[in-house]
Design a protein around this motif. Structure first.
Motif, mmCIF file in Angstrom:
data_model
loop_
_atom_site.group_PDB
_atom_site.id
_atom_site.type_symbol
_atom_site.label_atom_id
_atom_site.label_comp_id
_atom_site.label_asym_id
_atom_site.label_seq_id
_atom_site.Cartn_x
_atom_site.Cartn_y
_atom_site.Cartn_z
ATOM 1 N N MET A 108 78.736 118.395 42.547
ATOM 2 C CA MET A 108 78.916 117.468 41.429
ATOM 3 C C MET A 108 80.073 117.903 40.541
ATOM 4 N N LEU A 109 80.189 119.196 40.285
ATOM 5 C CA LEU A 109 81.311 119.705 39.489
ATOM 6 C C LEU A 109 82.643 119.375 40.161
ATOM 7 N N THR A 110 82.699 119.558 41.474
ATOM 8 C CA THR A 110 83.933 119.307 42.210
ATOM 9 C C THR A 110 84.264 117.823 42.229
ATOM 10 N N PHE A 111 83.244 116.997 42.412
ATOM 11 C CA PHE A 111 83.468 115.550 42.384
ATOM 12 C C PHE A 111 84.016 115.105 41.034
ATOM 13 N N GLN A 112 83.438 115.597 39.965
ATOM 14 C CA GLN A 112 83.903 115.211 38.636
ATOM 15 C C GLN A 112 85.334 115.694 38.390
ATOM 16 N N GLU A 113 85.670 116.860 38.920
ATOM 17 C CA GLU A 113 87.043 117.368 38.815
ATOM 18 C C GLU A 113 88.018 116.413 39.499
ATOM 19 N N LEU A 114 87.668 115.976 40.685
ATOM 20 C CA LEU A 114 88.531 115.051 41.424
ATOM 21 C C LEU A 114 88.594 113.685 40.745
ATOM 22 N N LEU A 115 87.449 113.219 40.252
ATOM 23 C CA LEU A 115 87.402 111.897 39.629
ATOM 24 C C LEU A 115 88.227 111.870 38.340
ATOM 25 N N ASN A 116 88.165 112.936 37.569
ATOM 26 C CA ASN A 116 88.922 113.002 36.316
ATOM 27 C C ASN A 116 90.432 113.028 36.576
ATOM 28 N N GLU B 186 91.770 125.784 45.611
ATOM 29 C CA GLU B 186 92.179 125.594 44.219
ATOM 30 C C GLU B 186 91.367 124.491 43.549
ATOM 31 N N THR B 187 91.079 123.428 44.292
ATOM 32 C CA THR B 187 90.293 122.323 43.735
ATOM 33 C C THR B 187 88.903 122.781 43.333
ATOM 34 N N VAL B 188 88.240 123.493 44.249
ATOM 35 C CA VAL B 188 86.872 123.936 43.987
ATOM 36 C C VAL B 188 86.840 124.966 42.868
ATOM 37 N N GLN B 189 87.760 125.925 42.910
ATOM 38 C CA GLN B 189 87.725 126.967 41.881
ATOM 39 C C GLN B 189 88.102 126.423 40.503
ATOM 40 N N ARG B 190 88.957 125.415 40.469
ATOM 41 C CA ARG B 190 89.289 124.783 39.200
ATOM 42 C C ARG B 190 88.056 124.080 38.619
ATOM 43 N N ALA B 191 87.299 123.432 39.497
ATOM 44 C CA ALA B 191 86.068 122.770 39.056
ATOM 45 C C ALA B 191 85.055 123.790 38.542
ATOM 46 N N PHE B 192 84.915 124.889 39.270
ATOM 47 C CA PHE B 192 83.976 125.932 38.860
ATOM 48 C C PHE B 192 84.414 126.552 37.531
ATOM 49 N N GLU C 96 75.735 117.200 30.465
ATOM 50 C CA GLU C 96 76.638 116.223 29.859
ATOM 51 C C GLU C 96 76.266 115.902 28.411
ATOM 52 N N CYS C 97 74.999 116.101 28.084
ATOM 53 C CA CYS C 97 74.575 115.868 26.701
ATOM 54 C C CYS C 97 75.082 116.957 25.753
ATOM 55 N N GLY C 98 75.605 118.036 26.350
ATOM 56 C CA GLY C 98 76.216 119.084 25.540
ATOM 57 C C GLY C 98 75.235 119.991 24.835
ATOM 58 N N GLY C 99 74.083 120.206 25.459
ATOM 59 C CA GLY C 99 73.093 121.088 24.852
ATOM 60 C C GLY C 99 73.608 122.512 24.722
ATOM 61 N N ASP C 100 73.240 123.185 23.624
ATOM 62 C CA ASP C 100 73.695 124.555 23.393
ATOM 63 C C ASP C 100 73.183 125.495 24.482
ATOM 64 N N GLY C 101 74.075 126.360 24.939
ATOM 65 C CA GLY C 101 73.690 127.420 25.861
ATOM 66 C C GLY C 101 73.309 126.955 27.246
ATOM 67 N N PHE C 102 73.770 125.759 27.665
ATOM 68 C CA PHE C 102 73.359 125.263 28.981
ATOM 69 C C PHE C 102 73.784 126.227 30.078
ATOM 70 N N GLN C 103 75.041 126.697 30.033
ATOM 71 C CA GLN C 103 75.523 127.582 31.089
ATOM 72 C C GLN C 103 74.667 128.839 31.201
ATOM 73 N N ASP C 104 74.298 129.401 30.065
ATOM 74 C CA ASP C 104 73.468 130.610 30.086
ATOM 75 C C ASP C 104 72.112 130.319 30.723
ATOM 76 N N ARG C 105 71.527 129.187 30.352
ATOM 77 C CA ARG C 105 70.221 128.833 30.933
ATOM 78 C C ARG C 105 70.347 128.540 32.424
ATOM 79 N N GLY D 103 86.129 125.258 35.127
ATOM 80 C CA GLY D 103 85.899 124.345 34.010
ATOM 81 C C GLY D 103 84.475 124.405 33.501
ATOM 82 N N PHE D 104 83.551 124.753 34.390
ATOM 83 C CA PHE D 104 82.153 124.893 33.988
ATOM 84 C C PHE D 104 81.882 126.286 33.439
ATOM 85 N N SER D 105 82.378 127.312 34.173
ATOM 86 C CA SER D 105 82.125 128.687 33.775
ATOM 87 C C SER D 105 83.107 129.627 34.471
ATOM 88 N N PRO D 106 83.856 130.438 33.725
ATOM 89 C CA PRO D 106 84.738 131.429 34.365
ATOM 90 C C PRO D 106 83.981 132.366 35.297
#
Length: 610
Positions: free
Chosen positions: A437-445, A335-341, A552-561, A343-346
């Motif tokens: 890194m995604l999982t670490f940030q999920e835990l840290l938050n 659940e921890t890992v999938q929640r982190a994933f 983290e800078c929030g660039g447009d379309g990062f997930q797609d790239r 949050g980045f991308s379904p």
């Protein structure tokens, strides 16, 4: 097949904090998607198909590749891709079946027999590489211009043609393939089986390698010290055969490099990764030069946090005093890992979910099971499989995230097909480290309180040190070992001197290295399985932190790239893949990004400790 639970699994099952999470709840993979069994008719049918198809292929094309037109060469490549897919499927099944229980002689025999048959089959196709590499440059460019289908395979063909100066005669290449099953692969198998059979006495119990390594991060210092002593004693006992394996494989590589005219022991790895030696050297210098600001400083801080004047080597991975001893159940880890994933991308979460729900993961620690963790891509016509040795430690959650990152990458790249899906090592660790890194940030938050944040930060710093500083130290160890091996066979003592030298440089004066640590080089599988692979971890770490900063800078379309980068597989090199993010790893300053992240986390830890 179900396996009996071992002592470690039983301990997890009865942990009152963990509740009902039992060892039997840990998933075991189902290899039926490859083959239903080693004696199944489907496997033999595929071998027969391969033998007939390769015979026809050789009869139709050997000696004729240079005279083909563009469309005809495309047909050859597509036919070879079909053969490669079937061969890869068989080889993957044999390896994974063996990994389940490496101490089973029948599984070992099955793996060796499959490798022998596949080697005999592939030997008939050796001419293809030589003849494609031998096509005149002008004729090659003309064929690419004439066929869009052939241009799709240009990255594969270009990599093959770069090997042109290093290819031997057809007879010698066939000899190397024929000899491989009783050469390098046999020594690798001996290494794997030796460690699978080892047992390490810690008090009244005798544990596997994975179980004993897990004890090095136990809360109790006497437990860690006993585990270290058990490892040291067993390594000493098996040192003659492990020294022989290491010397033999190093010499085997030197002979191969000499015949293929590689300028250094690392050169074939760099060529395969399409990376200049200068780029790797820049990475190595940046990491080595950062040790005082990163690992040395952290271990000095950790000794203070543990109330010690100096760390012993068995304290290196010790948990902080404020860290909970609670084991993390499998469901919670998932659940921890999938929640982190998610949050980045379904899409990332959905792909990872398939591994849990479809029997693509084997997580339980068992005697005889292959050590460590990996995600095996198998073939693009099936799916990857993940092997873990899950003990419920916080680090195990990060390992799960790491391997799922690989798995997601492999699923996405599979759309490129068998030949173009294989990602070069310069990008192979990108998705895995990004997933961590995604999982670490999920835990840290989600952390509440100073102590919880301190534990998370310390664990992350140690992961980064292990991923970057330690792996570059491993790379330096390999480089020195292979250089020294040129002058003759090395004794275990001489190898130990090299090991102690690089470990002292990377760990620093805050960590005491007893003489009994000098043989711990012998259990690192990468030195045996994939020489000079290890810099890929540090390479991937640097790429990820540059990418994560962009995210983290929030660039447009990062997930797609980002998904485009993963889905490209081996169809683009690392420079082309990162250009869309405005990143250039050939710049020496590029590597300081990730190193500054480690320094920043140590800064925060020092502030919390103060």
């Amino acid at each position: 097949m179900k396996h009996p639970t071992n002592g470690q699994g039983a301990a997890l099952a009865t942990d009152p904090v963990q509740g009902a999470q039992a060892a039997c709840d840990l998933p075991e993979w189902d290899l039926d998607d490859l083959y239903p069994g080693r004696d199944c008719a489907e496997l033999e049918s595929d071998f027969e198909w391969l033998e007939a198809r390769c015979s026809d292929f050789a009869r139709n094309y050997e000696g004729k590749i240079g005279a083909l037109k563009a469309g005809e060469l495309l047909e050859v490549i597509e036919s070879y891709e079909d053969i490669s897919a079937r061969s890869t499927r068989i080889g993957a099944y044999a390896q994974l079946h063996f990994a389940e229980l490496t101490t089973d002689p029948l599984r070992g025999k099955f793996l060796a027999d499959c490798q022998q048959r596949l080697s005999a089959i592939s030997g008939r196709l050796v001419f293809l590489d030589l003849e494609i590499a031998g096509i005149d440059d002008t004729a090659y460019e003309t064929m690419l211009a004439e066929s869009a289908g052939l241009r799709r395979y240009k990255p594969v063909l270009d990599r093959l043609r770069k090997m042109r100066p290093h290819l031997l005669s057809l007879e010698l290449e066939r000899y190397i393939v024929d000899k491989s099953v009783v050469g390098r692969s046999a020594w690798v198998r001996l290494f794997d089986e030796t460690f699978a059979r080892m047992r390490f006495g810690t008090g009244k119990t005798r544990n596997t390698l994975e179980e004993t390594l897990t004890l090095l991060s136990d809360q109790q210092r006497p437990v860690r010290r006993r585990a270290f002593g058990a490892l040291a004693r067993s390594f000493d006992e098996h040192l003659p055969v492990l020294t022989l394996i290491t010397n033999t494989l190093a010499r085997d590589k030197a002979i191969n490099d000499r015949w293929r005219q590689f300028s250094s022991p690392q050169a074939d790895r760099h060529l395969d990764n399409e990376v200049d030696a200068e780029v790797v050297e820049s990475l190595q210098k940046a990491v080595s030069g950062s040790c005082q600001r990163t690992s040395h400083r952290y271990y000095r801080l950790k000794a203070r946090m543990l109330g010690l004047k100096k760390l012993e080597i068995w304290d290196r991975n010790a948990p902080l005093k404020v860290e909970s001893e609670r084991r993390i159940g499998w469901l919670e880890a998932r659940e921890t890992v999938q929640r982190a994933f998610s949050g980045f991308s379904p899409e990332m979460s959905e792909i990872s979910c398939r591994f849990f729900e479809n029997g693509w993961i084997d997580a339980e620690m068992r005697p005889g099971k292959a050590s460590g963790a990996f995600s095996h891509p198998t073939t693009t016509q099936v799916h990857p499989y993940i092997l873990l040795n899950y003990a419920g430690k916080p680090r195990d959650v990060m390992v799960l995230a790491h391997e799922l990152g690989h798995g997601v990458h492999q699923v996405l790249a599979a759309e490129q097909g068998e030949l173009l899906s294989q990602t070069p090592l310069t990008l192979a660790e990108t998705a895995s480290v990004f997933a961590e890194m995604l999982t670490f940030q999920e835990l840290l938050n989600a952390a509440t309180g100073r102590q919880q944040r301190q534990v998370l930060l310390a664990n992350k710093v140690e992961d980064m040190i292990n991923t970057v500083i330690r792996q570059i130290a491993f790379y330096e160890f390999e480089s020195r070992l292979h250089e020294r091996r040129k002058d003759g066979e090395l004794t275990s003592g001489e190898i130990g001197e090299i090991w102690m030298g690089v470990q002292g440089e990377s760990l620093g004066p805050a960590v005491n290295l007893p003489d009994s640590y000098r043989n711990f080089w012998c259990y690192v599988p990468h030195f045996i399985h994939a020489p000079f692979y290890v810099y890929a971890y540090a390479f991937g770490h640097g790429l990820v932190h540059a990418l994560y900063s962009e995210f983290e800078c929030g660039g447009d379309g990062f997930q797609d790239r980002y998904f485009d980068l993963l889905g490209a597989g081996g169809s683009r090199n690392y420079r082309e893949s990162l250009a869309q993010f405005g990143l250039d790893p050939t710049e020496p300053a590029f590597w300081n990004t990730g190193l500054k992240v480690i320094e920043g986390l140590v800064d925060e830890l020092e502030a919390l400790d103060g």
